[in-house]
Design an enzyme around this catalytic site. Structure first.
Site, PDB file in Angstrom:
ATOM      1  CG  ASP A 169      55.480 -38.422 -21.374  1.00  0.00           C
ATOM      2  OD1 ASP A 169      55.755 -37.790 -22.410  1.00  0.00           O
ATOM      3  OD2 ASP A 169      54.819 -37.936 -20.450  1.00  0.00           O
ATOM      4  CB  SER A 170      58.346 -35.750 -18.603  1.00  0.00           C
ATOM      5  OG  SER A 170      57.134 -35.265 -19.118  1.00  0.00           O
TER       6      SER A 170
ATOM      7  CE1 TYR B 164      61.935 -35.576 -16.919  1.00  0.00           C
ATOM      8  CE2 TYR B 164      62.396 -36.356 -19.142  1.00  0.00           C
ATOM      9  CZ  TYR B 164      62.385 -36.579 -17.777  1.00  0.00           C
ATOM     10  OH  TYR B 164      62.821 -37.770 -17.285  1.00  0.00           O
ATOM     11  N   GLY B 165      59.519 -29.918 -19.530  1.00  0.00           N
ATOM     12  CA  GLY B 165      59.400 -28.813 -20.489  1.00  0.00           C
ATOM     13  C   GLY B 165      59.922 -27.476 -20.002  1.00  0.00           C
TER      14      GLY B 165
ATOM     15  CB  CYS C  43      58.629 -36.816 -23.588  1.00  0.00           C
ATOM     16  SG  CYS C  43      58.939 -35.213 -22.863  1.00  0.00           S
TER      17      CYS C  43
ATOM     18  CD  GLU D 217      50.376 -33.138 -15.426  1.00  0.00           C
ATOM     19  OE1 GLU D 217      50.813 -32.891 -14.310  1.00  0.00           O
ATOM     20  OE2 GLU D 217      50.810 -34.057 -16.154  1.00  0.00           O
TER      21      GLU D 217
ATOM     22  CB  CYS E 189      53.237 -30.806 -25.524  1.00  0.00           C
ATOM     23  SG  CYS E 189      53.138 -31.277 -23.775  1.00  0.00           S
ATOM     24  CB  THR E 190      52.491 -36.401 -24.581  1.00  0.00           C
ATOM     25  OG1 THR E 190      53.049 -35.870 -23.381  1.00  0.00           O
ATOM     26  CG2 THR E 190      53.559 -37.079 -25.399  1.00  0.00           C
ATOM     27  CG  HIS E 191      50.205 -32.981 -20.875  1.00  0.00           C
ATOM     28  ND1 HIS E 191      51.501 -33.404 -20.795  1.00  0.00           N
ATOM     29  CD2 HIS E 191      49.659 -33.233 -19.655  1.00  0.00           C
ATOM     30  CE1 HIS E 191      51.730 -33.880 -19.588  1.00  0.00           C
ATOM     31  NE2 HIS E 191      50.640 -33.791 -18.874  1.00  0.00           N
TER      32      HIS E 191
END
Lengths: 248, 248
Positions: free
Chosen positions: A7-8, A39-40, A70, A150, A180-182
């Site tokens: 992942d980023s 990265y996005g 990611c 974050e 998106c993983t978040h």
């Protein structure tokens, strides 16, 4: 079975959480490119370069497959990774679309895709959904969602105003792909906004996909994990410990 | 007089704008590390490494000074840059504190410093303000401000809720140091929130500082600028053109 997970940054831990619960892996090696996250907001050329550099890192390990947790990597660099890898490369886009198909069988129902600017610009979810026959697709880059997660912002009023800002002009969807993983960490707020529709989560989608693959015959009671990062791996380990093993 | 201007991305254009208006430079060479932006969530070791790599880039040009427009670089890497450079290195921290002194002479007045997490964690503004005799200093990392600017979000309700989120528990300051190159673009909202107090802007502070330096005897009617970036320089040029020369 040994998986690399890439992942980023730390967001891919949402995918690791699902992989741990699946008991499909004896070992997971996680790499977060924390020195260059996110990265996005980068372009394809940069994301491909970073992904191929990360592939070199994973060449040091004896892994059976590399999971690009990611969504940005899965959208922009999956073919380049496959062209250079000696092991299987798995992205999260196709598993996400397959998971959607289990929830939404009417292909004219409105589907909403959320992601980083890079994922949305790539159009990869839209292309694949169209190939699967979906006709009513909207996508939206929600650039504030990653920093909100974050920052650990849980203020209802900030979350609500941000959702309104992004979603006020969007037709109410029948399902949302959290591209998106978040974003699974905002699932409650997104679900509340749209009223309890299915939300497609990359980690759960990957696990559902792996369960359909023949080679996953064995189950492992414990999964051994190692964390690596391009900056401050101790910080990543601390986040993982706090988040994946809150009682550990 | 030729200046290099270094920023993690496009935010340093707020400093370039002030430099252009000053007519102090014949030429400006701007470098934005767009492939690795942002710096504000990275650690000192990483920011120092990126800064020294950027210094090598500027060694290809005949510059008189390098201005670290980025507050994060100014906070974390200025000494390392000075130790390795053959030209003058100017950060934005000291000019910011000097600019504050022109507005706030009562050293017991409450001062608020805003910045990225890295700038705030470094404590460099607080240390310098204490050396200058200030006693009532609060600092706050406002991680959403950079993505809000980069997303171009002008929604009053998102801005207001975000300001409330960060500032609700803070004593009303007599001045705010905008300790990040992006923050001047939110000056109106920050000013509205606190009610028209002085806001210290890195670009204006640097220009005020340069005017006190003996070597700046000449004025140039036009400043020639070149833009470089570690990713997609055309995008940076487009932002600069749209933003610095809106009528050009």
């Amino acid at each position: 079975m040994v998986a690399g997970v890439f992942d980023s940054g730390a967001g891919g831990l949402t995918v690791v959480k699902s992989l741990l619960e699946s008991h499909l892996f004896e070992q997971i090696i996680y790499f977060g490119d924390t020195a260059r996250v996110p990265y996005g907001n980068k372009d394809k050329q940069t994301v491909v370069r970073y992904s191929l550099e990360t592939l070199e890192f994973f060449n040091n390990f004896d892994i059976d497959m590399l999971i690009a947790a990611c969504n940005t990597v899965s959208s922009l660099a999956i073919e380049e990774l496959r062209a250079h890898a000696d092991f299987q490369i798995l992205g999260v886009i196709e598993p996400g679309v397959l998971a959607l198909e289990k929830c939404i069988t009417n292909k004219h129902d409105p589907i909403l895709i959320l992601g980083t600017q890079a994922t949305i610009t790539s159009g990869c979810y839209v292309d694949l959904l169209r190939q699967h026959g979906y006709t009513n697709i909207t996508q939206k880059a929600t650039g504030l969602f990653v920093p909100i997660v974050e920052e650990g912002i849980s203020s209802e009023s900030v979350l609500q105003e941000t959702m309104k800002y992004y979603f006020h002009a969007i037709e109410n969807p029948c399902a949302v792909i959290l591209g998106c993983t978040h974003f699974p960490l905002l699932a409650r707020s997104i679900g509340n906004y749209f009223g309890g529709i299915p939300l497609i989560h990359s980690g759960e989608s990957i696990v559902a996909y792996l369960h359909t693959q023949q080679e996953f015959t064995q189950r492992y009671p414990h999964t051994h994990i190692q964390y690596f990062a391009s900056e401050n791996p101790h910080n990543l380990q601390a986040i993982a410990k706090r988040w994946l093993f809150p009682l550990g």
